[in-house]
Design a protein around this motif. Structure first.
Motif, PDB file in Angstrom:
ATOM      1  N   GLY A 222       2.930  42.503  38.559  1.00  0.00           N
ATOM      2  CA  GLY A 222       2.406  42.373  39.862  1.00  0.00           C
ATOM      3  C   GLY A 222       2.580  41.095  40.422  1.00  0.00           C
ATOM      4  N   ILE A 223       2.170  39.957  39.838  1.00  0.00           N
ATOM      5  CA  ILE A 223       2.314  38.684  40.055  1.00  0.00           C
ATOM      6  C   ILE A 223       3.773  38.232  40.010  1.00  0.00           C
ATOM      7  N   ALA A 224       4.403  38.810  39.043  1.00  0.00           N
ATOM      8  CA  ALA A 224       6.076  38.414  38.794  1.00  0.00           C
ATOM      9  C   ALA A 224       6.715  39.104  40.127  1.00  0.00           C
ATOM     10  N   ALA A 225       6.229  40.330  40.546  1.00  0.00           N
ATOM     11  CA  ALA A 225       6.932  41.039  41.531  1.00  0.00           C
ATOM     12  C   ALA A 225       6.966  39.905  42.683  1.00  0.00           C
ATOM     13  N   VAL A 226       5.729  39.226  43.177  1.00  0.00           N
ATOM     14  CA  VAL A 226       5.559  38.563  44.349  1.00  0.00           C
ATOM     15  C   VAL A 226       6.817  37.430  44.071  1.00  0.00           C
ATOM     16  N   MET A 227       6.966  36.701  42.876  1.00  0.00           N
ATOM     17  CA  MET A 227       7.886  35.640  42.665  1.00  0.00           C
ATOM     18  C   MET A 227       9.366  36.199  42.782  1.00  0.00           C
ATOM     19  N   TYR A 228       9.428  37.432  42.373  1.00  0.00           N
ATOM     20  CA  TYR A 228      10.897  37.992  42.563  1.00  0.00           C
ATOM     21  C   TYR A 228      11.139  38.049  44.123  1.00  0.00           C
ATOM     22  N   ILE A 229      10.253  38.577  44.876  1.00  0.00           N
ATOM     23  CA  ILE A 229      10.554  38.493  46.250  1.00  0.00           C
ATOM     24  C   ILE A 229      10.761  37.086  46.853  1.00  0.00           C
ATOM     25  N   ALA A 230       9.946  36.164  46.380  1.00  0.00           N
ATOM     26  CA  ALA A 230      10.219  34.870  46.819  1.00  0.00           C
ATOM     27  C   ALA A 230      11.501  34.207  46.598  1.00  0.00           C
ATOM     28  N   ARG A 231      12.017  34.659  45.330  1.00  0.00           N
ATOM     29  CA  ARG A 231      13.424  34.216  44.922  1.00  0.00           C
ATOM     30  C   ARG A 231      14.441  34.841  45.541  1.00  0.00           C
ATOM     31  N   MET A 232      14.379  36.070  45.629  1.00  0.00           N
ATOM     32  CA  MET A 232      15.340  37.153  46.052  1.00  0.00           C
ATOM     33  C   MET A 232      15.409  37.463  47.629  1.00  0.00           C
ATOM     34  N   GLY A 233      14.171  37.308  48.377  1.00  0.00           N
ATOM     35  CA  GLY A 233      14.535  37.567  49.837  1.00  0.00           C
ATOM     36  C   GLY A 233      14.657  39.084  50.000  1.00  0.00           C
ATOM     37  N   SER A 234      15.027  39.873  48.905  1.00  0.00           N
ATOM     38  CA  SER A 234      15.269  41.181  49.240  1.00  0.00           C
ATOM     39  C   SER A 234      14.976  42.087  48.097  1.00  0.00           C
ATOM     40  N   VAL A 235      14.788  43.431  48.539  1.00  0.00           N
ATOM     41  CA  VAL A 235      14.714  44.233  47.128  1.00  0.00           C
ATOM     42  C   VAL A 235      15.941  45.251  47.042  1.00  0.00           C
ATOM     43  N   GLU A 236      16.738  44.954  45.960  1.00  0.00           N
ATOM     44  CA  GLU A 236      17.625  46.287  45.916  1.00  0.00           C
ATOM     45  C   GLU A 236      17.018  47.516  44.909  1.00  0.00           C
ATOM     46  N   MET A 237      18.188  48.268  45.020  1.00  0.00           N
ATOM     47  CA  MET A 237      18.071  49.620  44.289  1.00  0.00           C
ATOM     48  C   MET A 237      17.651  49.492  43.007  1.00  0.00           C
ATOM     49  N   THR A 238      18.456  48.772  42.310  1.00  0.00           N
ATOM     50  CA  THR A 238      18.460  48.591  41.005  1.00  0.00           C
ATOM     51  C   THR A 238      17.267  47.532  40.383  1.00  0.00           C
TER      52      THR A 238
END
Lengths: 322, 350
Positions: A222-238
């Motif tokens: 869950g914490i990593a997911a926040v970091m992912y969003i911070a880094r990517m700025g978007s969520v892709e299908m895959t």
């Protein structure tokens, strides 16, 4: 308080650290611009999510389990976080939601493994696919893009020249290293992973340990997911499709035994850096990225072989002393 | 099935990790055969002409817009439209879906080719079964397909992108290319035309590197772009070839604080590039109207199924411009590429 319950990192971990050292020297010599502040910062930023998730995976594997669904959990939580950002919720509340939803998903894995007594590899293979479908349904045919940069501070903000995620990772490893080495919980995890039957006879609730390790892993994802969003700025299908391979690879290369009962967080952190530095260096040297998978695969096999050989030698020694 | 023996567990693990490698290596994530099963359930209405389209992947806005366009055409032409594709880009799954569609006996099958070697045999099989088969969106010229419904000529797309990028970087400098999977036909064709245009018109622009993102993922594109900029610190422009790589590449440039300094261009849908055009990382994107393309696919499918011949210029009810048919190549052409910039980015919803 500081009585060590489990063995401190040993020879196996130092081997991985040595490997990282050799790798850094190699790329410094052969890849231009590898040893620059901006590139090293980038490596740290891109390894943060992997590092955080690997803490949980190390616990799960040492306790004798495994989790293939981490990518799907990351995906589901990322979609939830993305939508929460679009709703304009308070960032602290969002982090809380992220950890909680990860925790719940991890708990589901752990509960099925412990209470229905199905091997973790099968359970999480199933939840991995369910999670993928869930992400697909939640996104409903469109990506989540153009998210307001609520968490961008995580990637842009720096303390003493190092990105803030570096300190988060360091803090998390320190906390879990303490819990793992100096608290009874850590010893119980090792005991369950070494031999569930004797752990049970010793009065350890091995089902609770399984549920707890999976839940902790979920919360960390869950914490990593926040970091992912911070880094990517978007969520892709895959989102997260490659993640289970990378996480398990980092943990195994870091010296944790896939059969459970042995391993350490120090080794895992070295494994994480080994993999992210490898990915980075390969591109900087201009080698096709396809090679990356085969190099990581070879190293997993080497690590497994190494472990089996070492184990046999230890057993032989034991026999001789008897 | 309880596994207690540690050795058994280790063996199981090795087997499963091999499975992962296979999946990662061929990116044919065979973990999802739902789509193929769905195709089995489709009711084919015997009274209507049925046109099927198999996209490269379902769930991205681009193919969703094609689906909507196709549905509109089906409604207006009184035909049935089947839209069914893999959930992650997979040529093997496309072949499976084709197989079940052939057995369902639809009138016309169209597909966006991912990997011609996997789907060409299926195209032949469909021809043998007496169906009309055509490619759309991405072609396989060496197959037995009847026609190719082209969004724009690959040559025009490749040339246009380079022309726009050259204008942005004043006709000189170094550029890097970040593409999707290295096996995708249309992406590779565009890259070839880009190279051709550069060689002929812009001797002062050099391609320093071509990278491929794993599984076409945006996350992989982000790190590829970051590392490319590390290796070539003086790069002036980045081309994000596949639509799925644009958010990653644009994000990489934005994070590096190089917006405006490193030009980013690619074949991205308006919705995909909108946040980046607004933030100034991207000035332009090149594409075509996916809704219209989907519309044209169904129209063409109905014509083929009914045995109508194409004229050199075809008036398609519902489309603004007449549609050109290039007989020797068997190409039905939607029109010239569409340039997306801050003026028109809000006019589309894909």
């Amino acid at each position: 308080m500081f009585k060590s319950y489990v063995p401190k990192p040993g020879r196996r971990e130092y081997f991985t650290i040595l490997l990282v050292g050799v790798e850094i020297i190699f790329f410094s010599l052969f890849a231009d611009n590898f040893l620059t502040a901006s590139n090293l910062t980038q490596i740290i930023q891109n390894s943060a999510e992997l590092a955080i998730i690997c803490i949980g995976m190390t616990l799960v594997i040492i306790a004798g389990g495994i989790d293939l669904s981490v990518g799907s959990i990351l995906g589901v939580v990322a979609v939830i976080v993305g939508n929460a950002i679009l709703l304009g919720l308070n960032p602290i509340l969002i982090v809380f939601i992220a950890i909680l939803s990860g925790l719940v998903l991890g708990f589901v894995n752990g509960a099925i493994v412990a209470w229905l007594r199905i091997p973790a590899i099968i359970v999480t293979l199933a939840t991995m696919n369910i999670g993928k479908a869930l992400v697909f349904m939640l996104l409903g045919g469109a990506w989540l893009t153009g998210l307001p940069p609520v968490f961008n501070g995580l990637t842009t903000y720096k303390i003493l020249g190092l990105p803030v995620v570096f300190y988060i990772v360091l803090f998390m490893y320190a906390v879990f290293y303490y819990i793992f080495t100096y608290r009874p919980f850590g010893r119980h995890v090792y005991a369950v992973g070494t031999n569930p039957e004797s752990a049970k006879l010793a009065g350890i609730n091995h089902k609770m340990i399984q549920i707890a390790t999976h839940s902790i892993l979920g919360g960390l994802v869950g914490i990593a997911a926040v970091m992912y969003i911070a880094r990517m700025g978007s969520v892709e299908m895959t989102v997260g499709h490659d993640l289970p391979l990378q996480v398990i690879a980092a943990v195994i290369i870091g010296g944790t035994a896939i059969t459970g009962g042995r391993g350490s967080l120090v080794g895992t952190l070295a494994g994480v850096f080994f993999i992210t530095i490898m990915k980075n260096g390969i591109v900087i040297m201009g080698i096709p990225s396809l090679w990356e998978n085969s190099i990581i695969g070879t190293l997993i096999l080497l690590s497994l072989t190494f472990d089996i050989v070492m184990q046999k030698r230890v057993e032989k020694k034991k026999l001789m002393t008897v | 099935m309880l596994i207690k023996d540690k050795n058994q567990k280790a063996i199981l693990f090795v087997l499963i990790s091999f499975l992962f490698f296979l999946m990662a290596a061929c990116s044919d994530s065979s973990d999802n055969s739902d789509a193929a099963e769905d195709a089995e359930d489709i009711e084919v209405n015997e009274d209507q002409t049925t046109v099927a389209f198999i996209p490269q992947v379902v769930g991205i806005p681009y193919f969703t817009a094609m689906e909507e366009g196709g549905e509109k055409a089906a409604e207006e032409l009184g035909a049935q439209f089947i839209f069914n594709g893999p959930t992650s880009t997979s040529a093997a799954e496309q072949a499976q879906i084709m197989d079940s569609l052939i057995r369902r006996n639809v009138d016309a099958i169209s597909l966006s080719v991912l990997d011609s070697s996997s789907t060409n045999p299926m195209i032949s099989q469909a021809k043998e079964a007496g169906l009309s088969v055509f490619t759309a969106d991405s072609d396989s010229p060496d197959s037995e397909r009847d026609i190719y419904v082209a969004q724009a000529l690959d040559k025009d797309l490749g040339y246009e992108l380079i022309d726009r990028l050259a204008a942005q970087i004043d006709n000189e400098g170094k550029i890097g290319i970040i593409s999707g999977e290295s096996t995708v036909t249309n992406l590779n064709t565009w890259i070839e035309y880009m190279e051709e245009r550069l060689e002929a018109e812009y001797p002062d622009i050099e391609i320093v590197d071509i990278r491929y993102s794993q599984g076409g993922s945006s996350e992989s594109a982000l790190t590829e772009a970051q590392d490319l900029m590390t290796r070539h610190q003086d790069v002036d422009g980045l081309v994000a070839v596949s639509s799925t790589t644009i958010p990653g590449v644009a994000q990489a440039v934005q994070q590096a604080g190089k917006a405006g300094e490193v030009a980013v261009i690619g074949y991205g849908s308006p919705e995909t590039v909108k946040p980046f055009i607004e933030s100034g990382v991207m000035k332009e994107s090149i594409l075509w109207d996916a809704f219209d393309l989907g519309y044209l696919v169904v129209w063409a499918g109905v014509q083929l199924a009914e045995g109508n011949e194409f004229e050199e210029e075809n008036d398609v009810p519902g489309l603004e411009n007449p549609v050109r048919y290039i007989e020797e190549e068997g190409v039905l052409l939607l029109g010239p590429p569409l340039l997306i910039n801050e003026d028109n980015v809000d006019d589309f919803d894909f």
